[in-house]
Write a protein that holds these residues in place. Structure first.
Motif, mmCIF file in Angstrom:
data_model
loop_
_atom_site.group_PDB
_atom_site.id
_atom_site.type_symbol
_atom_site.label_atom_id
_atom_site.label_comp_id
_atom_site.label_asym_id
_atom_site.label_seq_id
_atom_site.Cartn_x
_atom_site.Cartn_y
_atom_site.Cartn_z
ATOM 1 N N UNK A 261 42.611 -49.299 -32.201
ATOM 2 C CA UNK A 261 43.601 -49.328 -31.154
ATOM 3 C C UNK A 261 44.888 -49.920 -31.732
ATOM 4 N N UNK A 262 46.003 -49.373 -31.368
ATOM 5 C CA UNK A 262 47.274 -49.846 -31.929
ATOM 6 C C UNK A 262 47.743 -51.093 -31.168
ATOM 7 N N UNK A 263 47.259 -52.257 -31.617
ATOM 8 C CA UNK A 263 47.648 -53.533 -31.012
ATOM 9 C C UNK A 263 48.963 -53.979 -31.645
ATOM 10 N N UNK A 264 50.072 -53.708 -30.931
ATOM 11 C CA UNK A 264 51.396 -53.982 -31.498
ATOM 12 C C UNK A 264 51.709 -55.474 -31.585
ATOM 13 N N UNK A 265 50.952 -56.292 -30.852
ATOM 14 C CA UNK A 265 51.208 -57.742 -30.901
ATOM 15 C C UNK A 265 50.606 -58.383 -32.141
ATOM 16 N N UNK A 266 49.778 -57.624 -32.821
ATOM 17 C CA UNK A 266 49.128 -58.192 -34.010
ATOM 18 C C UNK A 266 50.093 -58.062 -35.184
ATOM 19 N N UNK A 267 50.653 -59.196 -35.608
ATOM 20 C CA UNK A 267 51.624 -59.230 -36.701
ATOM 21 C C UNK A 267 51.279 -60.370 -37.631
ATOM 22 N N UNK A 268 52.053 -60.457 -38.689
ATOM 23 C CA UNK A 268 51.807 -61.542 -39.644
ATOM 24 C C UNK A 268 52.057 -62.913 -39.036
ATOM 25 N N UNK A 269 52.853 -62.964 -37.979
ATOM 26 C CA UNK A 269 53.136 -64.252 -37.341
ATOM 27 C C UNK A 269 52.130 -64.609 -36.265
ATOM 28 N N UNK A 270 51.330 -63.601 -35.803
ATOM 29 C CA UNK A 270 50.367 -63.880 -34.721
ATOM 30 C C UNK A 270 48.933 -63.806 -35.174
ATOM 31 N N UNK A 271 48.685 -63.310 -36.365
ATOM 32 C CA UNK A 271 47.301 -63.100 -36.769
ATOM 33 C C UNK A 271 46.590 -64.395 -37.146
ATOM 34 N N UNK A 272 47.374 -65.445 -37.426
ATOM 35 C CA UNK A 272 46.767 -66.712 -37.835
ATOM 36 C C UNK A 272 46.650 -67.689 -36.672
ATOM 37 N N UNK A 273 46.748 -68.985 -37.016
ATOM 38 C CA UNK A 273 46.599 -70.029 -35.998
ATOM 39 C C UNK A 273 47.668 -69.902 -34.906
ATOM 40 N N UNK A 274 47.353 -70.203 -33.598
ATOM 41 C CA UNK A 274 45.974 -70.383 -33.080
ATOM 42 C C UNK A 274 45.240 -69.051 -33.044
ATOM 43 N N UNK A 275 43.912 -69.076 -33.197
ATOM 44 C CA UNK A 275 43.156 -67.862 -33.451
ATOM 45 C C UNK A 275 42.471 -67.271 -32.228
ATOM 46 N N UNK A 276 42.222 -67.973 -31.211
ATOM 47 C CA UNK A 276 41.450 -67.476 -30.069
ATOM 48 C C UNK A 276 42.208 -67.680 -28.769
ATOM 49 N N UNK A 277 43.373 -67.070 -28.660
ATOM 50 C CA UNK A 277 44.234 -67.229 -27.493
ATOM 51 C C UNK A 277 44.062 -66.029 -26.576
ATOM 52 N N UNK A 278 43.570 -66.272 -25.390
ATOM 53 C CA UNK A 278 43.394 -65.191 -24.421
ATOM 54 C C UNK A 278 44.753 -64.602 -24.049
ATOM 55 N N UNK A 279 44.833 -63.296 -24.037
ATOM 56 C CA UNK A 279 46.051 -62.596 -23.681
ATOM 57 C C UNK A 279 47.004 -62.396 -24.820
ATOM 58 N N UNK A 280 46.730 -62.974 -25.982
ATOM 59 C CA UNK A 280 47.643 -62.803 -27.124
ATOM 60 C C UNK A 280 47.653 -61.357 -27.601
ATOM 61 N N UNK A 281 46.462 -60.730 -27.572
ATOM 62 C CA UNK A 281 46.348 -59.331 -27.987
ATOM 63 C C UNK A 281 45.723 -58.535 -26.826
ATOM 64 N N UNK A 282 46.535 -58.254 -25.819
ATOM 65 C CA UNK A 282 45.972 -57.692 -24.581
ATOM 66 C C UNK A 282 45.334 -56.318 -24.758
#
Length: 841
Positions: A261-282
């Motif tokens: 799935x093309x998760x556009x929120x997944x970037x080099x700035x979001x892929x690391x810490x914090x790691x288990x944030x609900x709604x970060x990658x909807x």
């Protein structure tokens, strides 16, 4: 910039063996990123077809349904990328992710075809966020189609198999991390996953994939699944774990992004810490159970949206065992890679409910000890599938006769039925292997087995086979009459056979069990034998006529010449040459006289054919080429036509030379300068009638031979000739003559092969009709007193021709009819036959 490429894709929908068989792959390099290419696809026939568009790593990413040949604008194409196109019959293919089969234990299986010939890029690009060092990309070509479970194996599936295969261990699941029966089974070892696969194959009657030996003879079962060693038969059609490459190819489902799935929120700035944030990658949360949306356990399989190929939980829920031993470094570009041959760890893929998003990426890899269970590891299974059946053999059910064939084919996976197509036409439906079919002839035919899957189908490769009739047809060779002074004939048939038997009038001849027979008895002879295939056959009958030898009776066989065939005796005698005054249709030049012939001659049984001319030309190259008009004599067995009289004389002398006989024709009265290629057109011409060689008949010899002892208008008993039908061409008016002669009443506008009609009483054929026959004599009035061996006047303007041709009327076919013709003009209706003066013992 536009690039227009013509790609000829020739498709025969009925007989295409699979959707890839009709494909032509084309590389297009448009010349710069963002440039467009316009591609024109052309195929035959012009029916609507499906067009599929491919690029490396992205098979089937454009589908144009049921279209006609045309130009297709295919959008932006990156420079240097390979593209391919294929044309297939509409509704004849399964697409990736289509339902392939529903297994009673593990549920729906989804179809995953092997990628284009370029494969796909396994691993992650260097700019993928949070990638690992062991994900270095390489081009991986997969050659096998396979079907993948839509979900991971559940606890219910485990229980169902255990009910049928009691050697399966009990459900190993740690229920604190997934207690429901629809949750994935987990906490199992890699060994148990392998055993489950083999037992499921057994349960479904499929060949097992896992063995303890490289020859695939000792399957893994409850006695050895923990000890191994372990070998996988990837070609077997049973259940197995996917290779790591197959897993990633199925998980990506044509995508090149971190997740299917093309998760556009997944970037080099979001892929690391914090790691288990609900709604970060909807978007990802809709497709994967992972640490941002888990409830501390796995969830029932299929709780999240499937990837583009209808596969659920390829990201998250539980890690999935693969076949491969783990290697930290991928190989270079390769085909069907299944890991190193040994190693301490087995690969797991996909991430789990308690993992970070970065661990659920399509390229992410992990490795575990095969004997170490974990509450977050499960598995799903795949099967190698063969959509197109394979014709394994076609055999002739009886090699001796044409009575049908047996076709044996392998069953492709989960087809609804199999149909037989022959030469592009459906001949039988819902067949099984082996299949019996009778083509009804001994011709070669193209056979295809079609596997039907609902509305789609796949065809085997075409196999051409001939249901041969090996029943031999013995042929008797040898003369059907004796050549005096011998009063027997020698008959023979094909050598190298067994069980020979000769028959006379259908009764076996005692002791005659070889390939030859010498007989002095008249009658019908046949012969039988058995050939190398063990088949018996009987020849057609040959009627043999043995003539008692008192000299050579008229019509008796004198010799069989290698070039001009049978030549028959015509004994000396006296006859009345010309026609009586009351004969219908007579002309004034036919005034009768008494003519005595003192020489015994041997006359060709037929007119000279085109084949005879060719045979002599092959050994006597000074003979001119065949002068025939092929509209009059179309085959080699038709009479030669259009020869000049001079060429007939040359033919006779060259045939005499070929057979070692004394030539008859000379340019001087002393018979010292023979006629040959240097003087045959100039002469003068003298004939030595007593020489042993070949020559034209004199006019008297011709009429004597044509009459064959008769005094009627023809050498046959045609009584219907009257003054009223002399020049009639009405069929049936002279029915007897039509059996003996080719003329205007029965001709199709051409001559006929020599010997097509009945012979006269002296066994000479075509003396009436077919083609006129050149004679020796100059034209002149007949002599008045009785005469011996008359050969015409000493000189003249025209030479005689006798017998009439295929376009002549009845009057011109009479035995007495005379026709004079110029020597230097070619006439379509002219030919000749030869004679020899012979001396009998």
């Amino acid at each position: 910039m536009w690039l227009k490429v013509m790609v000829a894709l020739f498709v025969v929908p009925i007989c295409s063996t699979s959707m890839l068989d009709a494909a032509m792959f084309l590389e297009i390099n448009p010349g710069g990123v963002g440039h467009e290419a316009d591609v024109e696809l052309v195929w035959s026939p012009s029916d609507p077809q499906d067009v599929m568009f491919h690029s490396i790593g992205h098979p089937f990413n454009v589908l144009l349904n049921t279209v006609l040949p045309n130009q297709y604008h295919l959008g932006v194409m990156a420079d240097g990328v390979n593209y391919a196109y294929k044309v297939v019959e509409p509704d004849s293919v399964l697409l990736p992710g289509d339902l392939f089969a529903t297994d009673t234990i593990v549920g729906d299986m989804r179809y995953v075809p092997a990628p284009t010939p370029w494969g796909f890029f396994q691993g992650s690009p260097v700019d993928e966020p949070c990638r690992e060092d062991d994900e270095t990309q390489f081009k991986h070509v997969l050659t096998r189609d396979f079907a993948v479970m839509e979900t991971e194996v559940t606890r219910q599936m485990w229980a169902d198999l255990l009910a049928g295969q009691s050697t399966l261990p009990n459900d190993p699941t740690h229920t604190s991390y997934g207690s429901g029966l629809t949750n994935p089974v987990q906490n199992l070892t890699w060994f148990e996953a392998v055993l489950f696969a083999n037992l499921l194959s057994l349960q479904n009657g499929l060949d097992q994939c896992y063995y303890a030996d490289a020859n695939f003879t000792v399957p893994l079962d409850a006695t050895n699944y923990m000890t191994g060693p372990y070998f996988c038969d990837f070609e077997a059609l049973g259940y197995r774990l996917m290779s790591e490459g197959e897993w990633e190819y199925a998980a990506r489902a044509e995508t090149t992004t971190p997740f299917s799935v093309n998760e556009t929120n997944y970037t080099s700035s979001t892929c690391g810490e914090p790691l288990c944030v609900t709604g970060e990658f909807p978007t990802l949360e809709q497709y994967a159970v992972y640490c941002a949306n888990d409830n501390g356990t796995s969830e029932p399989v299929g709780s999240r949206i499937a990837n583009p190929w209808n596969l659920h939980d390829m990201t998250g829920n539980v890690w999935e065992f693969c076949w491969d031993c783990y290697a930290a470094v991928y190989p270079a570009d390769t085909t069907d890679y299944a890991g190193p041959t040994s190693g301490s760890y087995r690969v797991v893929r996909g991430g789990a409910w308690n993992d970070y998003a970065l661990n659920c990426r399509s390229a992410n890899r992990d490795a575990v000890m095969p004997d170490s269970p974990s509450f977050d590891i499960g598995f799903r299974l795949a099967r190698t599938v063969t959509l197109a059946p394979v014709i394994q053999s076609i055999i002739d059910t009886d090699v001796c006769v044409q009575n049908g064939i047996q076709i044996e084919f392998n069953f492709s996976v989960d087809a609804d039925r199999y149909d037989l197509w022959v030469d592009g036409l459906e001949r039988a439906t819902n067949i099984s292997s082996p299949c019996f079919y009778n083509p009804g002839d001994s011709l070669g035919h193209d056979y295809v087995i079609r596997a039907v899957y609902g509305t789609t189908h796949y065809d085997s490769a075409i196999v051409t086979f001939t249901d041969v009739n090996n029943t031999p047809v013995p042929i008797i060779t040898g003369l059907d009459e004796n050549i005096c002074p011998s009063e027997s004939v020698s008959l023979s048939t094909e050598t190298g056979m067994t069980d020979y038997q000769w028959y006379l009038e259908a009764s076996p001849l005692a002791g005659e069990t070889t390939e030859t027979l010498i007989t002095s008895v008249s009658g019908q002879y046949t012969v039988s034998y058995m050939n190398s295939q063990g088949c018996h056959g009987l020849s057609e009958a040959l009627t043999v006529s043995i003539t008692p030898c008192s000299g050579c009776p008229s019509g008796g066989l004198y010799a069989l010449d290698a070039i001009v065939g049978k030549i028959r005796c015509v004994c000396p005698g006296s006859f009345t040459q010309g026609s009586p005054t009351d004969e219908p249709c007579r002309i004034s030049s036919e005034r009768q006289f008494s003519h005595t012939l003192t020489r015994t001659v041997a006359v060709m049984a037929t007119e000279v054919t085109r084949q005879m001319w060719a045979d002599l030309l092959a050994v006597q190259p000074t003979l001119p080429i065949d002068p025939s008009d092929l509209n009059i004599s179309p085959t080699m067995s038709h009479p030669l036509n259009r020869p000049l009289w001079f060429e007939a004389v040359l033919f006779a002398n060259l045939l005499s030379v070929q057979n070692g006989l004394t030539r008859c024709y000379y340019s001087d009265a002393g018979f010292t300068t023979p006629i040959d290629a240097t003087n045959y057109m100039t002469g003068p011409f003298y004939c030595n009638f007593d020489a042993s060689g070949y020559r034209l008949l004199s006019e008297g010899e011709w009429e004597y031979a044509a009459r064959a002892g008769t005094t009627t208008p023809y050498g046959c008993a045609e009584t219907n000739l009257t003054a009223d039908n002399c020049y009639s061409g009405t069929p049936g008016e002279l029915p007897v003559l039509e059996q003996y002669a080719v003329f205007v009443a029965n001709s199709s506008g051409t001559s006929e092969p020599v010997g097509s009609k009945l012979a006269n009483a002296w066994k000479l054929k075509d003396m009436h009709g077919n083609v006129y026959e050149w004679c020796w004599d100059w034209y002149g009035a007949y002599p008045i007193p009785p005469t011996n061996d008359y050969t015409g006047p000493a000189s003249g303007t025209n030479r005689m021709a006798r017998g009439g041709h295929n376009g002549c009327y009845p009057a011109e076919l009479r035995s007495a009819y005379r026709f004079a013709s110029s020597l230097g003009i070619r006439y379509n209706g002219f030919g000749f036959r030869l004679v020899r003066t012979v001396t009998l013992p």
